[in-house]
Scaffold this active site. Structure first.
Site, mmCIF file in Angstrom:
data_model
loop_
_atom_site.group_PDB
_atom_site.id
_atom_site.type_symbol
_atom_site.label_atom_id
_atom_site.label_comp_id
_atom_site.label_asym_id
_atom_site.label_seq_id
_atom_site.Cartn_x
_atom_site.Cartn_y
_atom_site.Cartn_z
ATOM 1 N N ASP A 36 4.143 11.833 9.488
ATOM 2 C CA ASP A 36 4.271 10.601 9.234
ATOM 3 C C ASP A 36 5.752 9.930 9.457
ATOM 4 O OD1 ASP A 36 3.498 7.949 8.491
ATOM 5 O OD2 ASP A 36 4.065 8.468 6.613
ATOM 6 N N ASP A 59 7.288 6.567 8.137
ATOM 7 C CA ASP A 59 7.630 5.555 7.025
ATOM 8 C C ASP A 59 7.232 6.546 5.457
ATOM 9 O OD1 ASP A 59 8.484 3.256 8.130
ATOM 10 O OD2 ASP A 59 6.534 2.967 8.646
HETATM 11 C C1 BG6 Z 1 2.949 2.282 8.137
HETATM 12 C C2 BG6 Z 1 3.678 1.937 6.629
HETATM 13 O O1 BG6 Z 1 3.812 3.384 8.338
HETATM 14 O O2 BG6 Z 1 3.365 1.189 8.987
HETATM 15 C C3 BG6 Z 1 2.859 0.471 6.462
HETATM 16 O O3 BG6 Z 1 3.455 2.814 5.606
HETATM 17 C C4 BG6 Z 1 3.132 -0.694 7.319
HETATM 18 O O4 BG6 Z 1 3.389 0.157 5.327
HETATM 19 C C5 BG6 Z 1 2.549 0.286 8.863
HETATM 20 O O5 BG6 Z 1 2.337 -1.572 7.295
HETATM 21 C C6 BG6 Z 1 2.908 -0.718 9.905
HETATM 22 O O6 BG6 Z 1 4.029 -1.104 10.326
HETATM 23 P P1 BG6 Z 1 4.839 -2.145 11.168
HETATM 24 O O7 BG6 Z 1 6.134 -1.335 11.407
HETATM 25 O O8 BG6 Z 1 3.889 -1.893 12.587
HETATM 26 O O9 BG6 Z 1 4.509 -3.328 10.769
HETATM 27 MG MG MG Z 2 4.034 6.770 5.334
#
Ligand code: BG6
Ligand code: MG
Length: 220
Positions: free
Chosen positions: A9, A11
């Protein structure tokens, strides 16, 4: 079955973007007069942008139209991307680089499996784009975690069976997605408490790579 690929993963595993997501959603919710706090922010972990927005809007009495929701998501992303400009290789989380090097040395394939549509930008900012054999992200899927789609896509891109993959995740939704994909699930940080994770760790600094690759034999 032997583990031949590790799917990360992004984030919360490779880099911590929690605070930036929080700040951006906090601004939007403030402008809309919607209650939002860090506890609600925790529920957004691993969840797609539009689903995150739905969670935030569930604390409002106002009914938002689809186009208003699109506008809010766009505004949030503009604020978030502005904050992402600050990201650098210094923000790579502890243990990540060593693990990537060790996996490469053992010919283990590595991929990203993230719900984020900002994955390419984030990887560029931290200088890791070239380190992954495959990148499956929010731009290439219809259903986000806990649906297994992003991890199954990563396995397909790598040319391996799902059962040969271990996933490293910091979110319950991600652990559920990995299990739904019939993959081994390693929960770190917030996901270290997930009951259905096969391995549980505070962070990647003390990950035993032999244990990771023989994750079947591990008792958490
Ligand atoms: C995930 C995060 O990796 O990505 C979430 O944990 C986030 O919190 C999701 O909402 C979508 O992210 P993005 O960058 O497409 O807005
Ligand atoms: Mg994550």
């Amino acid at each position: 079955m032997k583990i031949s690929a590790v799917i990360f993963d992004l984030d919360g595993v490779i880099v911590s973007t929690d605070e930036y997501h929080y700040q951006a959603w906090k601004q939007i919710s403030g402008q809309e007069n919607i209650y939002f706090d860090r506890k609600i922010n925790e529920r957004l972990r691993g969840v797609s942008r539009m689903e995150s927005l739905d969670i935030i809007l569930s604390h409002s009495d106002k009914a938002y139209s689809e186009s208003e929701k699109q506008q809010l998501a766009l505004r949030k992303n503009d604020i978030y991307c502005e904050l992402l400009n600050k990201l650098s290789p210094n923000d790579i989380l502890p243990g990540v680089i060593n693990l990537l090097i060790s996996l490469k040395a053992r010919d283990i394939k590595i991929a990203i499996g993230s719900s984020s549509k900002n994955t390419p930008f984030i990887l560029e900012q931290i200088g890791l784009t070239a380190n992954f054999d495959a990148i499956a992200d929010g731009n290439c899927i219809k259903n986000s975690k806990p649906d297994p789609e992003v991890f199954l896509l990563a396995a397909k891109m790598l040319g391996v069976n799902p059962q040969e993959c271990a996933v490293i995740e910091d979110a319950q939704a991600g652990i559920d997605a990995a299990k739904a994909a019939e993959m081994k699930a390693v929960g770190i940080g917030s996901a270290a408490n997930c009951l259905n994770a096969d391995m549980k760790l505070q962070d990647l600094t003390n990950l035993d790579i032999d244990q990771l690759l023989e994750v079947n034999e591990i008792r958490s």
